[in-house]
Design a protein around this motif. Structure first.
Motif, PDB file in Angstrom:
ATOM      1  N   UNK A   1       0.863  -1.370   0.055  1.00  0.00           N
ATOM      2  CA  UNK A   1      -0.028  -0.221   0.177  1.00  0.00           C
ATOM      3  C   UNK A   1       0.840   1.367   0.064  1.00  0.00           C
ATOM      4  N   UNK A   2       0.615   2.044  -1.012  1.00  0.00           N
ATOM      5  CA  UNK A   2       1.551   3.194  -1.069  1.00  0.00           C
ATOM      6  C   UNK A   2       0.476   4.295  -1.466  1.00  0.00           C
TER       7      UNK A   2
ATOM      8  N   UNK B   1       9.755   6.477   2.809  1.00  0.00           N
ATOM      9  CA  UNK B   1       9.826   6.115   4.301  1.00  0.00           C
ATOM     10  C   UNK B   1       9.081   4.906   4.520  1.00  0.00           C
ATOM     11  N   UNK B   2       8.583   4.158   3.453  1.00  0.00           N
ATOM     12  CA  UNK B   2       8.169   2.830   3.455  1.00  0.00           C
ATOM     13  C   UNK B   2       6.811   2.396   3.035  1.00  0.00           C
ATOM     14  N   UNK B   3       6.466   1.419   2.759  1.00  0.00           N
ATOM     15  CA  UNK B   3       5.138   0.924   2.455  1.00  0.00           C
ATOM     16  C   UNK B   3       4.392  -0.045   3.500  1.00  0.00           C
ATOM     17  N   UNK B   4       3.472  -0.302   3.857  1.00  0.00           N
ATOM     18  CA  UNK B   4       2.962  -1.417   4.392  1.00  0.00           C
ATOM     19  C   UNK B   4       2.637  -2.702   3.311  1.00  0.00           C
TER      20      UNK B   4
ATOM     21  N   UNK C   1      13.209  -2.873  -4.442  1.00  0.00           N
ATOM     22  CA  UNK C   1      13.405  -1.451  -4.552  1.00  0.00           C
ATOM     23  C   UNK C   1      12.538  -0.699  -3.551  1.00  0.00           C
ATOM     24  N   UNK C   2      11.895  -1.294  -2.709  1.00  0.00           N
ATOM     25  CA  UNK C   2      11.056  -0.890  -1.953  1.00  0.00           C
ATOM     26  C   UNK C   2      11.375  -0.958  -0.423  1.00  0.00           C
ATOM     27  N   UNK C   3      11.107   0.096   0.541  1.00  0.00           N
ATOM     28  CA  UNK C   3      11.190   0.089   2.045  1.00  0.00           C
ATOM     29  C   UNK C   3       9.906  -0.901   2.514  1.00  0.00           C
TER      30      UNK C   3
END
Length: 321
Positions: free
Chosen positions: A124-125, A233-236, A293-295
């Motif tokens: 989720x972004x 700063x991150x995604x769930x 590639x994602x946090x």
């Protein structure tokens, strides 16, 4: 001839009795649920799957009532989030599958007690309308006056993905409850699920949406003026876990269903359906960001179960729901 007919009837009866039926409750979209069941039955023609589809919250309400009545119907669950499965695990309603084929999987993608197993990665972004908005880099970048009333937000009181997102963000350093308080200050009213939020941002009714990746990227592929951002700063992330109910009377068939979802063929189906597979070596859909590639922000499912009632209550209080 009569003996031949009787023999044929006996063979047919034996074949029918050899077919096993399991019941699946799932929150997958109907067309995806049918694809999943069709693919499994093609691979295992001796097992028939009867399935019921609804939103995760609605399915859980039905299942809680069935548990209370002692009449649990499903053998297998395939639903959006780990929090609801954590609740079932805590109540002793899930069957541990200690021999599940997870050797190649990241341990973060399944329950350490082997009661539920992630089948895909859904992040989720932030989705944005490319005609009326500008891309942002962080969650806090949304909290600007020019976005007042212009952010579509699914409600965690309805959506399993949104509930996991809430639990994840409130524990994330630098984000926390302040983010949701900021949304309320901008007259944002969370409601419904990811479907309405997708329509709002794709149509231009909203500039931004807090959205699962697949909804945004499918809409983009279909020609909508929408794109997806994984904030730095991150995604769930939710994993659409599968679990076997402890009350099943078909444990081996249920395990075979779990095995299929975790197999390479099952993971290739995930990609074909437009989601990120989590089995290493299976490519995701074209246009999707690479998980690496994602946090990815962590979510402790067991802790979320313990705090869920208080978290929901605080959320409702902030937004006056």
């Amino acid at each position: 001839m009569r003996l031949l007919a009787l023999a044929t009837a006996g063979l047919m009866a034996t074949a029918a009795s050899a077919e096993t039926t399991i019941t699946l409750y799932t929150s997958q979209a109907p067309e995806q649920a049918q694809e999943t069941v069709d693919a499994f039955e093609a691979a295992h023609p001796d097992i028939k799957v009867e399935w019921t589809r609804n939103g995760t919250s609605a399915l859980m309400n039905v299942l809680r009532a069935e548990i209370e009545a002692g009449q649990v119907q499903p053998d297998v669950l395939l639903v959006a989030d780990v929090i609801n499965l954590g609740e079932l695990k805590a109540g002793g309603h899930l069957l541990p599958y200690t021999d599940a084929p997870v050797a190649a999987y990241d341990p973060a993608m399944y329950d350490p007690d082997m009661t539920f197993f992630g089948t895909k990665a859904i992040t989720t972004g932030i989705a944005w309308n490319t005609e009326i908005a500008e891309p942002v880099e962080t969650w806090a970048d949304l909290l600007k006056e020019e976005n007042r009333g212009q952010i579509a937000v699914p409600s965690p009181l309805y959506s399993g993905a949104a509930l996991c997102h809430l639990h994840t963000l409130i524990d994330a350093p630098g984000i926390g409850w302040a983010f949701y308080e900021g949304l309320n200050d901008l007259d944002i009213v969370p409601e419904g699920g990811n479907g309405p939020a997708t329509k709002a941002v794709a149509s231009g009714m909203a500039k931004y949406a807090i959205l699962v990746d697949a909804n945004a990227l499918r809409a983009k592929a279909d020609g909508s003026p929408i794109d997806y951002i994984a904030p730095k700063d991150g995604v769930s992330v939710i994993t659409e876990p599968v679990a076997i109910l402890s009350t099943t009377d078909q444990p081996e068939a249920a395990k075979t269903f779990v095995d299929f979802l975790l197999s390479r063929k099952g993971q290739e189906l995930v990609a074909k359906q437009g989601n990120l597979p989590i089995l290493p070596g299976v490519a995701g859909p074209e246009g999707f960001p690479d998980l690496a590639s994602m946090t990815l922000l962590p979510l402790n499912a067991d802790a979320a179960v313990r705090t869920d009632a208080a978290v929901r209550a605080k959320f409702a209080e902030i937004f006056g729901l």
